[in-house]
Design a protein around this motif. Structure first.
Motif, mmCIF file in Angstrom:
data_model
loop_
_atom_site.group_PDB
_atom_site.id
_atom_site.type_symbol
_atom_site.label_atom_id
_atom_site.label_comp_id
_atom_site.label_asym_id
_atom_site.label_seq_id
_atom_site.Cartn_x
_atom_site.Cartn_y
_atom_site.Cartn_z
ATOM 1 N N LEU A 123 -0.764 11.381 9.455
ATOM 2 C CA LEU A 123 -1.061 10.608 8.249
ATOM 3 C C LEU A 123 -1.049 9.108 8.553
ATOM 4 N N ALA A 124 -0.078 8.683 9.344
ATOM 5 C CA ALA A 124 0.033 7.260 9.664
ATOM 6 C C ALA A 124 -1.128 6.782 10.527
ATOM 7 N N VAL A 125 -1.559 7.596 11.467
ATOM 8 C CA VAL A 125 -2.725 7.233 12.282
ATOM 9 C C VAL A 125 -3.945 7.049 11.378
ATOM 10 N N GLY A 126 -4.093 7.932 10.393
ATOM 11 C CA GLY A 126 -5.203 7.792 9.463
ATOM 12 C C GLY A 126 -5.119 6.518 8.653
ATOM 13 N N LEU A 127 -3.938 6.172 8.159
ATOM 14 C CA LEU A 127 -3.762 4.921 7.412
ATOM 15 C C LEU A 127 -4.087 3.708 8.284
#
Length: 585
Positions: A123-127
């Motif tokens: 999720l953080a990589v996507g953000l």
């Protein structure tokens, strides 16, 4: 007294506090959480161990401009207190008005609704990538516990993070525990990194191409602030590995980390002469499997990191010995591992919660069912509940029952459950899943078969006329009540059927019902869409038979009282009898 906490309502209020005041604030929050969680129940150890890191994070970073992504988010209570939700922890009247997990509907400081594990890095990589694509700035911080690192998605996310080449901070909260003790080769490297204060040449995170920083005292605000200030606005993906104490500040939680991961209300209250625990399907299951293991050394019980949820306590695990494997938070591996064990001649029994089996669809389909390997799966906590939206147990019936070659059984009581378990472990033809009853342990008085190899053969429990009630598994008791209510209000004695199989239809029986019945009622303790009742309704679609299907609506309910859900879904005997009256008039 909460002298410092009284002054803190938003993260910005932390910025002017001294280090001594931050220590006092942490102590005040810890006392508050111990009191509140003891009153309501909830995640105890994870939250007590993550107070200082949360205080330090909000001291250094600036949410919601900077984004925190909590893995599982069962360590987010301090974050909620510091982001405008303090009243839900200080006012007993408001205790139950807030989720135990992050939720953007509650606050702009929460980024995702999160309750399952190993998702934060992805999720953080996507953000971070979305930020970069739009030319924006700001820090993205993934917060993940060491236990969650064993999940496949966590490893995929970390692998992808190394190619980001921009700001991403991955905070690894290492408290040397999963829910139970952690297992796997990765944890040997974490131990080595702790022993060498992060200096070991063998470093899992560096091997992936990530920068790395270690903080030995992860419950010291000063050390944490210094580390976070060094990585703030970093231009490369960076891991900050902090060593914390699970359950910090509560002697009972520090001494018994597994039992205090999640607690029931009143866990710290003095109890005199407690009543002996009643038998549950969890204790019944483990006692039965221990005896099976004594008789056959090829029996092996598997848990994906949640053993306590279904009675695999430390003493049970010790009795199983080599016949027990905790694979960590890795349900996908657990299913494939079970398939491999079965293919090799062992007798694996995988125990998993309904909510978490959702992560295993491809393995159930490809690794297990396509190969027809005779593993046994016990699906616990399947049914409509008042639980959090992230932990619902209503989706397992459509998920499992629509996979070819799978046999999914729904026992109604103690004797039938044990008979199904014995058959599943002895047979060699199919992978068999059993929905462990989500009810009190009871006997239904029905005759119990020893062999379930004649698939999809339903059991007529009570012969009646005009109306047939199919009460599946947990809802067989409801079926009996419905029959009684119909008999009382309409003067008709229905036929009561125990379907037993969720993966197929007893077509001869359903065809026979057409000759003597006008209405079929299906009752299932799960979501209707794609479930058992829809199969029955589709079978009768080109006929004059009327069908009423009852179960849960397709929605994410969130901490709704069970009685309210039953009324909403028309699952009371009075509502069903009224529907029958309206349908037949």
């Amino acid at each position: 007294m909460t002298q410092i906490l009284d002054k803190v309502n938003e993260p910005q209020d932390l910025k002017g506090l001294s280090m001594e005041e931050l220590d006092t604030l942490s102590a005040e929050i810890r006392a508050l959480l111990i009191h509140k969680i003891n009153a309501t129940g909830g995640h105890f150890g994870p939250n007590l161990g993550f107070i200082e890191p949360t205080v330090a994070l909000h001291y250094v970073f600036n949410t919601p401009q900077d984004k925190f992504v909590f893995d599982v988010s069962h360590q987010c209570y301090t974050h909620k207190i510091l982001t405008g939700r303090k009243q839900y922890f200080t006012n007993p009247a408001k205790y139950h008005e807030i989720s135990g997990y992050t939720n953007p509907q509650e606050s702009a400081h929460d980024t995702f609704v999160i309750g399952h594990t190993s998702t934060a890095p992805s999720l953080a990589v996507g953000l971070a990538k979305a930020r970069d694509l739009q030319g924006k700035t700001g820090n993205v911080i993934a917060i993940i516990g060491d236990g969650s690192l064993s999940g496949g998605e966590a490893l995929e996310g970390l692998d992808a993070a190394a190619e980001l080449n921009s700001n991403l901070i991955i905070l690894v909260n290492d408290n040397e525990m999963c829910i139970a003790p952690d297992h796997g080769g990765l944890y040997k490297n974490l131990a080595l990194l702790r022993q060498t204060r992060g200096q070991a040449e063998c470093n899992f995170f560096k091997a992936l191409g990530l920068d790395y920083k270690y903080v030995e005292n992860g419950n010291d605000v000063r050390s944490l602030i210094a580390a976070f200030q060094q990585v703030k606005d970093v231009s490369r993906p960076t891991v900050v590995h902090i060593h914390t104490l699970k359950g910090k500040g509560c002697p009972q939680a520090e001494a018994n980390k597994e039992a205090f991961h999640w607690v029931m209300p009143g866990v710290l209250d003095e109890k005199k002469n407690p009543a002996p625990a009643a038998e549950t399907y969890a204790s019944l299951t483990q006692r039965h499997l221990i005896e099976k293991r004594k008789q056959d050394p090829s029996v092996i019980v598997i848990s994906p990191a949640t053993p306590g949820a279904y009675g695999l306590t430390p003493d049970v695990r010790a009795q199983l010995g080599a016949g027990y494997t905790d694979v960590g938070i890795a349900e996908e591996h657990a299913v494939a591992y079970a398939s491999g064990l079965a293919a090799g001649g062992a007798k694996p029994v995988l125990q998993v919660l309904s909510s978490f089996v959702q992560r295993t669809y491809d393995q159930l389909s490809q690794d297990l069912a396509l190969n027809k390997n005779p593993a046994t799966l016990l699906i616990h906590w399947g049914g409509i509940s008042a639980g959090d939206a992230t932990h619902l147990g209503i989706f397992d019936i459509p998920l499992i029952s629509n996979i070819p070659n799978m046999v999914y059984l729904a026992p109604t009581g103690r004797a039938e459950y044990l008979a199904m378990l014995d058959w599943a472990m002895a047979q060699k033809q199919y992978p068999v899943a059993i929905r462990v009853p989500f009810t009190d342990v009871a006997e239904t008085g029905l005759p119990v078969d020893k062999d379930y190899a004649v698939l999809n053969k339903y059991q007529v429990a009570e012969q009646g006329r005009e109306i047939a009630v199919l009460g599946l598994g947990n809802f067989f008791g409801l079926g009996k009540s419905v029959c009684g209510e119909i008999r009382r209000t309409l003067g008709i004695t229905p036929t009561l059927i125990n379907p037993r199989y969720m993966t197929g239809l007893d077509k001869p029986l359903l065809e026979e019902l057409q000759k003597t019945h006008r209405l079929v009622i299906t009752l299932e303790d799960g979501v209707l869409d794609g479930g058992f009742g829809e199969k029955v309704a589709a079978f009768y679609g080109n006929s004059t038979m009327k069908v009423l299907t009852y179960g849960a609506h397709k929605e994410f309910t969130d901490r709704v009282p069970l009685e309210e859900l039953y009324r909403r879904f028309r699952l009371t005997k009075e509502q069903i009898a009224q529907d029958v009256h309206d349908c037949l008039k």
